[in-house]
Enzyme design. Structure first.
Site, PDB file in Angstrom:
ATOM      1  N   HIS A 233      -5.526 -36.082   3.973  1.00 30.77           N
ATOM      2  CA  HIS A 233      -5.883 -37.217   3.125  1.00 30.77           C
ATOM      3  C   HIS A 233      -6.857 -36.796   2.037  1.00 30.77           C
ATOM      4  O   HIS A 233      -6.665 -37.072   0.853  1.00 30.77           O
ATOM      5  CB  HIS A 233      -6.488 -38.318   3.999  1.00 30.77           C
TER       6      HIS A 233
ATOM      7  N   ARG B 270      -3.148   3.218   8.167  1.00 29.79           N
ATOM      8  CA  ARG B 270      -3.441   2.019   7.388  1.00 29.79           C
ATOM      9  C   ARG B 270      -2.242   1.064   7.417  1.00 29.79           C
ATOM     10  O   ARG B 270      -1.115   1.480   7.206  1.00 29.79           O
ATOM     11  CB  ARG B 270      -3.713   2.399   5.933  1.00 29.79           C
TER      12      ARG B 270
ATOM     13  N   MET C 284      -4.068  -5.378  10.752  1.00 26.30           N
ATOM     14  CA  MET C 284      -4.922  -4.341  11.308  1.00 26.30           C
ATOM     15  C   MET C 284      -5.687  -3.616  10.201  1.00 26.30           C
ATOM     16  O   MET C 284      -5.151  -3.290   9.160  1.00 26.30           O
ATOM     17  CB  MET C 284      -4.112  -3.314  12.079  1.00 26.30           C
TER      18      MET C 284
ATOM     19  N   SER D 193      12.536 -44.181 -21.730  1.00 22.32           N
ATOM     20  CA  SER D 193      11.422 -43.381 -21.220  1.00 22.32           C
ATOM     21  C   SER D 193      11.301 -43.681 -19.734  1.00 22.32           C
ATOM     22  O   SER D 193      11.155 -44.846 -19.341  1.00 22.32           O
ATOM     23  CB  SER D 193      10.130 -43.734 -21.949  1.00 22.32           C
TER      24      SER D 193
ATOM     25  N   ARG E 159      -0.536 -47.661 -23.393  1.00 28.20           N
ATOM     26  CA  ARG E 159      -0.585 -48.923 -22.654  1.00 28.20           C
ATOM     27  C   ARG E 159      -1.473 -49.887 -23.425  1.00 28.20           C
ATOM     28  O   ARG E 159      -2.505 -49.481 -23.959  1.00 28.20           O
ATOM     29  CB  ARG E 159      -1.189 -48.713 -21.265  1.00 28.20           C
TER      30      ARG E 159
ATOM     31  N   LYS F 246       0.834  -1.205   0.000  1.00 27.55           N
ATOM     32  CA  LYS F 246       0.000   0.000   0.000  1.00 27.55           C
ATOM     33  C   LYS F 246       0.870   1.256   0.000  1.00 27.55           C
ATOM     34  O   LYS F 246       0.618   2.198  -0.770  1.00 27.55           O
ATOM     35  CB  LYS F 246      -0.916  -0.016   1.225  1.00 27.55           C
TER      36      LYS F 246
ATOM     37  N   GLY G 154       9.798 -44.317 -16.463  1.00 25.95           N
ATOM     38  CA  GLY G 154       8.528 -44.656 -15.823  1.00 25.95           C
ATOM     39  C   GLY G 154       8.680 -44.291 -14.356  1.00 25.95           C
ATOM     40  O   GLY G 154       9.034 -45.112 -13.523  1.00 25.95           O
ATOM     41  N   THR G 155       8.444 -43.024 -14.064  1.00 26.81           N
ATOM     42  CA  THR G 155       8.822 -42.532 -12.731  1.00 26.81           C
ATOM     43  C   THR G 155       7.868 -42.977 -11.630  1.00 26.81           C
ATOM     44  O   THR G 155       8.184 -42.816 -10.459  1.00 26.81           O
ATOM     45  CB  THR G 155       8.946 -41.000 -12.735  1.00 26.81           C
TER      46      THR G 155
ATOM     47  N   GLY H  42      -6.175 -10.394   8.191  1.00 25.86           N
ATOM     48  CA  GLY H  42      -5.764 -10.606   9.574  1.00 25.86           C
ATOM     49  C   GLY H  42      -4.906  -9.476  10.087  1.00 25.86           C
ATOM     50  O   GLY H  42      -4.641  -9.357  11.281  1.00 25.86           O
TER      51      GLY H  42
ATOM     52  N   TYR I 284      11.597 -34.921 -24.163  1.00 22.11           N
ATOM     53  CA  TYR I 284      10.165 -34.607 -24.050  1.00 22.11           C
ATOM     54  C   TYR I 284       9.614 -35.103 -22.721  1.00 22.11           C
ATOM     55  O   TYR I 284      10.234 -35.923 -22.036  1.00 22.11           O
ATOM     56  CB  TYR I 284       9.376 -35.266 -25.202  1.00 22.11           C
TER      57      TYR I 284
ATOM     58  N   ARG J 135       3.764 -49.488 -25.498  1.00 21.74           N
ATOM     59  CA  ARG J 135       4.430 -50.281 -24.468  1.00 21.74           C
ATOM     60  C   ARG J 135       3.867 -51.687 -24.461  1.00 21.74           C
ATOM     61  O   ARG J 135       2.652 -51.874 -24.388  1.00 21.74           O
ATOM     62  CB  ARG J 135       4.245 -49.673 -23.082  1.00 21.74           C
TER      63      ARG J 135
ATOM     64  N   CYS K  39       7.430 -40.743 -18.972  1.00 25.59           N
ATOM     65  CA  CYS K  39       6.009 -41.025 -19.176  1.00 25.59           C
ATOM     66  C   CYS K  39       5.295 -41.270 -17.860  1.00 25.59           C
ATOM     67  O   CYS K  39       4.125 -41.587 -17.835  1.00 25.59           O
ATOM     68  CB  CYS K  39       5.820 -42.196 -20.120  1.00 25.59           C
TER      69      CYS K  39
ATOM     70  N   ARG L 167      -3.077  -1.367  -6.574  1.00 24.84           N
ATOM     71  CA  ARG L 167      -2.350  -2.632  -6.402  1.00 24.84           C
ATOM     72  C   ARG L 167      -2.686  -3.538  -7.584  1.00 24.84           C
ATOM     73  O   ARG L 167      -3.684  -3.317  -8.278  1.00 24.84           O
ATOM     74  CB  ARG L 167      -2.745  -3.316  -5.090  1.00 24.84           C
TER      75      ARG L 167
HETATM   76  P1  ADP Z   1      -7.574  -2.116   2.949  1.00 27.14           P
HETATM   77  O1  ADP Z   1      -6.244  -2.694   3.213  1.00 27.14           O
HETATM   78  O2  ADP Z   1      -8.676  -2.888   3.588  1.00 27.14           O
HETATM   79  O3  ADP Z   1      -7.798  -1.833   1.513  1.00 27.14           O
HETATM   80  P2  ADP Z   1      -7.395   0.757   3.295  1.00 27.14           P
HETATM   81  O4  ADP Z   1      -6.353   1.335   4.124  1.00 27.14           O
HETATM   82  O5  ADP Z   1      -7.189   0.857   1.856  1.00 27.14           O
HETATM   83  O6  ADP Z   1      -7.607  -0.731   3.752  1.00 27.14           O
HETATM   84  O7  ADP Z   1      -8.697   1.520   3.726  1.00 27.14           O
HETATM   85  C1  ADP Z   1      -9.985   1.116   3.968  1.00 27.14           C
HETATM   86  C2  ADP Z   1     -10.935   2.092   3.297  1.00 27.14           C
HETATM   87  O8  ADP Z   1     -10.714   3.417   3.755  1.00 27.14           O
HETATM   88  C3  ADP Z   1     -10.753   2.135   1.795  1.00 27.14           C
HETATM   89  O9  ADP Z   1     -12.000   2.289   1.199  1.00 27.14           O
HETATM   90  C4  ADP Z   1      -9.911   3.353   1.600  1.00 27.14           C
HETATM   91  O10 ADP Z   1     -10.088   3.885   0.325  1.00 27.14           O
HETATM   92  C5  ADP Z   1     -10.426   4.283   2.690  1.00 27.14           C
HETATM   93  N1  ADP Z   1      -9.407   5.230   3.099  1.00 27.14           N
HETATM   94  C6  ADP Z   1      -8.180   4.956   3.574  1.00 27.14           C
HETATM   95  N2  ADP Z   1      -7.502   6.083   3.824  1.00 27.14           N
HETATM   96  C7  ADP Z   1      -8.320   7.109   3.493  1.00 27.14           C
HETATM   97  C8  ADP Z   1      -8.184   8.513   3.509  1.00 27.14           C
HETATM   98  N3  ADP Z   1      -7.058   9.089   3.906  1.00 27.14           N
HETATM   99  N4  ADP Z   1      -9.215   9.255   3.094  1.00 27.14           N
HETATM  100  C9  ADP Z   1     -10.351   8.668   2.684  1.00 27.14           C
HETATM  101  N5  ADP Z   1     -10.552   7.351   2.644  1.00 27.14           N
HETATM  102  C10 ADP Z   1      -9.539   6.568   3.040  1.00 27.14           C
HETATM  103 MG    MG Z   2      -7.716  -0.500   0.424  1.00 28.45          MG
HETATM  104 MG    MG Z   3       5.689 -49.396 -14.781  1.00 25.89          MG
END
Ligand code: ADP
Ligand code: MG
Ligand code: MG
Length: 930
Positions: free
Chosen positions: A489, A105, A116, A819, A598, A36, A821-822, A114, A907, A654, A887, A373
């Site tokens: 499994h 962010r 923040m 060939s 075969r 980001k 036959g692994t 997971g 091949y 074969r 093969c 991204r």
């Molecule tokens: P995520 O990793 O979940 O994409 P973000 O940091 O991109 O988290 O933000 C969550 C939401 O908050 C997104 O919709 C983002 O566009 C919005 N957001 C983040 N920073 C700002 C900001 N400075 N002003 C307005 N919206 C923001």
């Molecule tokens: Mg985002």
């Molecule tokens: Mg065999």
């Protein structure tokens, strides 16, 4: 000077470049700033409108994790950076007149659930709220921002679940009789903010922090700590992401999409993430909304582009009139902003050379870019985008080839859920084996088999699976398990059998006894209820989700990509095909020959059964020869079909491989029959005719049982099979060779170009090969003389007994090709019998790290690979013209294909539907190992 921990977006790239003494690569940018942060820095450098921001680096997080404190100088640098963005915005953090608000962010190198979540509107307190009101002239908005901030801060930074705050809000909405957050009254919001503060005080015994710098410090710590949160760790374990990367913390000036009807917030892809097409921007937005409102699903979002909006409306059954009024596109309501956004998207795509996933906010008509991204996408979009980007000259063909994973090709060739279909997801587990499946839920393997026999499509749902479940699994369309990981499994068996599987779906609780499972929201799925599982994504749906069949012939982009693959790969790709129709399919997929045909299935042909049995049990040469003569036409027919399909391409036949008793009745069954007949003769015969008949039958069964017992082997895998059978059963391989060359010669006479190759299996000592080859070459010559036509025949051997690999030099003198036959080579190199190993301990071995992978799926380079390598070198040294291929099943596995490339095989040969995968994998190996 203290280490640099904090970089401004406005000159971060330059500053980092100065430190490195050169321009940082995209990867280096991500490493230091997180994905980001790198996006913010890059976008700013590229001139896109990004709110003034700065990034506290991943290195700072790593340092924090080590000591539990901010590293020396970091906080001071943060304060300095705040000053800088204050200067850029003309606002001041905590200022009662003109306050700066920010978002904090998290963001690591690759996006990670997971971690923040983002805290928006940071810097608010009673004073700055009042200033916000004055500045915007919008009191309601100021309170709305405030209540959102308290909720997010409490939840995300202080771990005080947001539900408590949502409940309060819901209560308020109920009291006011309104449905949407935006409809709550101003007084209501004021009351809510007070209530929130009180909740906070009661929970933590202190007031909600009013000092913006305290807020910032706490939020930054929370970002760093979240790196080691339970969910983040679990995710990294699963994805193999190193724990030492750390996350960056991004501080970003707030812009507001919720300032009225000239404001908006949204997300968009520069190309369609489901198909890859790029006619317009693919995205959604909401007017007068903030942050995640778009994805939260509270209001129905509008489409960014007009075309997209029309397509969306058509899918929803909404008329153009209603759409234009209620769901106008951004392109319609803010045409200039839309055009600016299109240009930026285009520019960023060129910069990153890939499809971008963009977040934007419009504050009073002005566009702000908040994130870019590389966009996640379906397999189809992967292929299409790679091919398009190469055609547009953004990347070259080789880069395009590297962008697509062999797995994507595999996915494209299997049926998938229709991406436009409405689905009701009830749970999500691990995407353990790709593919989409629809069927009735069943909770026991035996029941699955039973229902499948009655023609039902079933999905086997188990807490976890064991070897006993395998028949039931194979009878099912897909498998869903509650426990177990990607190497459980269920997962391994499913992948090995092309069976879609969602494993480790801990969200559901399976009660096999009551034949039902329960989902987190309380949905109960009973036996017979239809469910759909998506092995690509791990999703589970109720009801039947429509499938789309994918025909290779229709996939123009894939065909193009693979044609590029053919230009660069040096490894040939053949197929393992036993029947003409498989051979045809493989040719359509691009196979350049048959690496393994075969011949044993021909022995099971109903019309040839009787002759086969007579051949095996014959006790004199004449009887055996008669039986063989009777078998010959059936063998020949199939070979002709294969030569026709492979016109112009080599075909390796074969010779018979399995032990002969596999073609005789089963020993246990015979024993039972004999017992049953004896009993009946003793107790339950009505007349002499019947007695005679029963006696004759008994006599026959006893004879057969005697023969079968005589052939019984302790370990048939290592018994009388392969070339050993060819040597011991007089006339057997001669008959096969005769049938093969008759077919070849007759096809050649019809103008088909034939390249017959005869493969002698299971050779362990050179004398076996010499004996067989001399004998068979004579047959081939005879047939050609009889038919009056010459065909270019070659003879070779399968390398599957370790001793053959160890004596490759000797063997190569009598072989024109090898060939590998692994499958057998792996069994014998490890001393495992595959079925026993996979059923009893192999999966455990992998789970416990005793083996890195299942060696039957991915070729073991260290051990088995060493045999292969040595064999290739010594074989070629003795016989420079030696053709060498593989093969075994490994011939279709991308990792193993890479090994085959490096070791210099001519091949690989794999099952027909893996041929396209192998073509791509071979090309990637050629590029990567150049
Ligand atoms: P995520 O990793 O979940 O994409 P973000 O940091 O991109 O988290 O933000 C969550 C939401 O908050 C997104 O919709 C983002 O566009 C919005 N957001 C983040 N920073 C700002 C900001 N400075 N002003 C307005 N919206 C923001
Ligand atoms: Mg985002
Ligand atoms: Mg065999």
């Amino acid at each position: 000077m203290a280490k640099k921990w904090v970089y401004l977006a406005r000159n971060g790239k330059q500053a980092y470049g100065e430190l490195l003494g050169r321009e940082p690569s995209l990867a280096e940018m991500k490493e230091l700033f997180g994905g980001k942060g790198a996006g913010l820095v890059d976008m700013t450098a590229a001139g896109a409108p990004v709110p003034p921001s700065f990034t506290i680096t991943t290195e700072a997080c790593v340092a924090f994790m080590e000591t539990g404190d901010f590293p020396e100088g970091m906080w001071e640098q943060t304060l300095e950076a705040m000053k800088d963005i204050e200067a850029q915005t003309g606002k001041a953090f905590g200022d009662p007149e003109n306050p700066l608000l920010v978002s904090v962010r998290s963001g690591s190198r690759s996006s990670m659930p997971g971690m923040m979540d983002t805290v928006l509107n940071l810097g608010l307190n009673d004073e700055t709220r009042a200033a916000l009101e004055k500045l915007t002239g919008n009191e309601w908005f100021s309170y709305d921002a405030y209540r959102r901030f308290i909720t997010m801060f409490s939840d995300i930074v202080m771990d005080y679940d947001r539900e408590h705050f949502e409940d309060k809000l819901d209560g308020l909405k109920q009291k006011e009789g309104v449905e949407l957050d935006t409809e709550v009254s101003l007084d209501g919001l004021k009351w809510l903010v007070d209530a929130y503060k009180e909740m906070y005080r009661n929970r933590f015994g202190e007031d909600f922090p009013t000092d913006p710098y305290d807020q910032l410090r706490l939020a930054t710590i929370a970002v760093f700590r979240s790196w080691n949160g339970e969910r983040a760790i679990a995710y990294r374990e699963h994805e193999g992401i190193p724990h030492h990367w750390g996350t960056a913390a991004n501080v970003c000036t707030m812009v507001f999409g919720n300032m009225g009807n000239d404001s908006a917030t949204g997300v968009a892809f520069s190309r369609s993430p489901s198909t890859g097409e790029h006619e317009y921007l693919y995205g959604e937005f909401l007017v007068n909304a903030q942050g995640e409102d778009v994805v939260a699903g509270i209001r129905t979002p509008q489409q960014v582009s007009l075309k997209g909006a029309r397509e969306w409306a058509a899918r929803q059954g909404i008329s153009e009139d209603v759409r234009a009024k209620r769901y106008p596109s951004l392109e319609e309501i803010m045409p200039d902003t839309y055009q600016q956004f299109v240009d930026i998207a285009h520019m960023l795509e060129r910069y990153y050379k890939d499809m971008q996933d963009l977040e934007f906010t419009i504050e009073r008509g002005k566009l702000w870019m908040l994130q870019t991204r590389t966009g996640k996408r379906t397999a189809a979009a992967h292929v299409r985008i790679a091919v398009d980007l190469a055609r547009e000259g953004v990347i070259d063909k080789e880069e395009a080839l590297l962008r697509v994973e062999p797995e994507h090709v595999e996915q494209l060739l299997r049926p998938a859920f229709d991406p436009t279909a409405r689905k009701q997801r009830i749970a999500r587990g691990l995407n353990a084996s790709p593919g989409a499946a629809v069927g009735k839920a069943v909770f026991a393997a035996a029941r699955a088999t039973e229902m499948a026999t009655q023609g039902e499509n079933v999905i086997l749902v188990r807490p976890e699976t064991s070897p006993d479940d395998v028949p039931g699994m194979l009878a099912s369309k897909g498998v869903l398990t509650q426990k177990g990981g990607a190497t459980s499994h269920a997962a391994v068996v499913a992948r090995g059998n092309n069976l879609p599987c969602v494993a480790g779906c801990g969200e559901i609780s399976v009660d096999a006894n009551r034949r039902q499972f329960t989902t987190p929201d309380g949905t109960v799925v009973h036996e017979g209820d239809v469910i759909s599982i998506d092995g690509y994504t791990g999703e589970v749906f109720v009801g039947s989700v429509p499938l789309t069949e994918s025909r290779y012939e229709d996939q123009k982009d894939l065909i193009t990509l693979l044609s590029w693959a053919d230009e660069v790969r040096t490894l040939g790709v053949r197929t393992n095909a036993d029947y003409p129709k498989d051979a045809q399919r493989a040719v359509a997929f691009g196979a350049e020959g048959i690496g393994l045909c075969r011949t044993e299935h021909m022995f099971f042909d109903e019309r040839a059964r009787d002759a086969v049995v007579r051949m095996i049990i014959a006790d004199n040469d004449d009887d055996r020869q008669q039986a063989l003569d009777d078998m010959l036409p059936f063998q020949e027919q199939d070979f002709e079909g294969i030569f026709e399909a492979m016109d112009g391409k080599p075909v390796i036949m074969r010779l018979i491989d399995p032990p002969m008793h596999e073609f005789l009745p089963n020993r246990e069954e015979l024993t039972d029959d004999v017992y049953r007949l004896k009993l009946k003769i003793l107790t339950d015969v009505s007349d002499f005719d019947e007695l005679d008949r029963l006696r004759a039958e008994l006599d026959e069964k006893e004879k057969m049982l005697h023969i079968v017992e005589g052939m019984w082997e302790v370990n048939p895998m290592m018994g009388l099979r392969g070339c050993r059978a060819g040597i011991m059963y007089k006339g057997l391989t001669e008959m096969q060779t005769r049938a093969y060359f008759q077919a070849a010669c007759r096809c050649a006479k019809r103008g088909i170009s034939v390249h017959p190759e005869v493969m002698i299996p299971l050779v362990g000592v050179v004398a076996e090969l010499k004996l067989e080859r001399e004998k068979l070459e004579a047959v081939a010559k005879d047939v050609m003389a009889e038919e009056g036509i010459e065909v270019p025949a070659i003879f070779g051997t399968m390398i599957e007994v370790p001793r053959a690999a160890l004596t490759a030099g000797e063997i190569a003198e009598y072989a024109q090709f090898f060939s590998f036959g692994t499958n057998d080579l792996t069994q014998m190199a490890y001393g495992y019998s595959r079925d026993d190993a996979e059923g009893k301990f192999l999966l455990q071995y992998v789970e416990r790290g005793i083996l890195p992978e299942n060696p039957f799926q991915v070729l073991d380079e260290v051990g088995v690979g060493r045999l292969v390598k040595m064999c290739v070198e010594e074989g070629r040294a003795a016989n420079p013209g030696l053709e060498v291929g593989i093969c075994g099943e490994h011939g279709g596995d991308p990792k193993s294909i890479d090994f085959c490339h490096r070791v210099g095989l001519d091949y690989v040969s794999c099952s027909p539907y893996r041929v396209p995968i192998a073509r791509l994998a071979a090309a990637q190996s050629a590029i990567v190992n150049r």
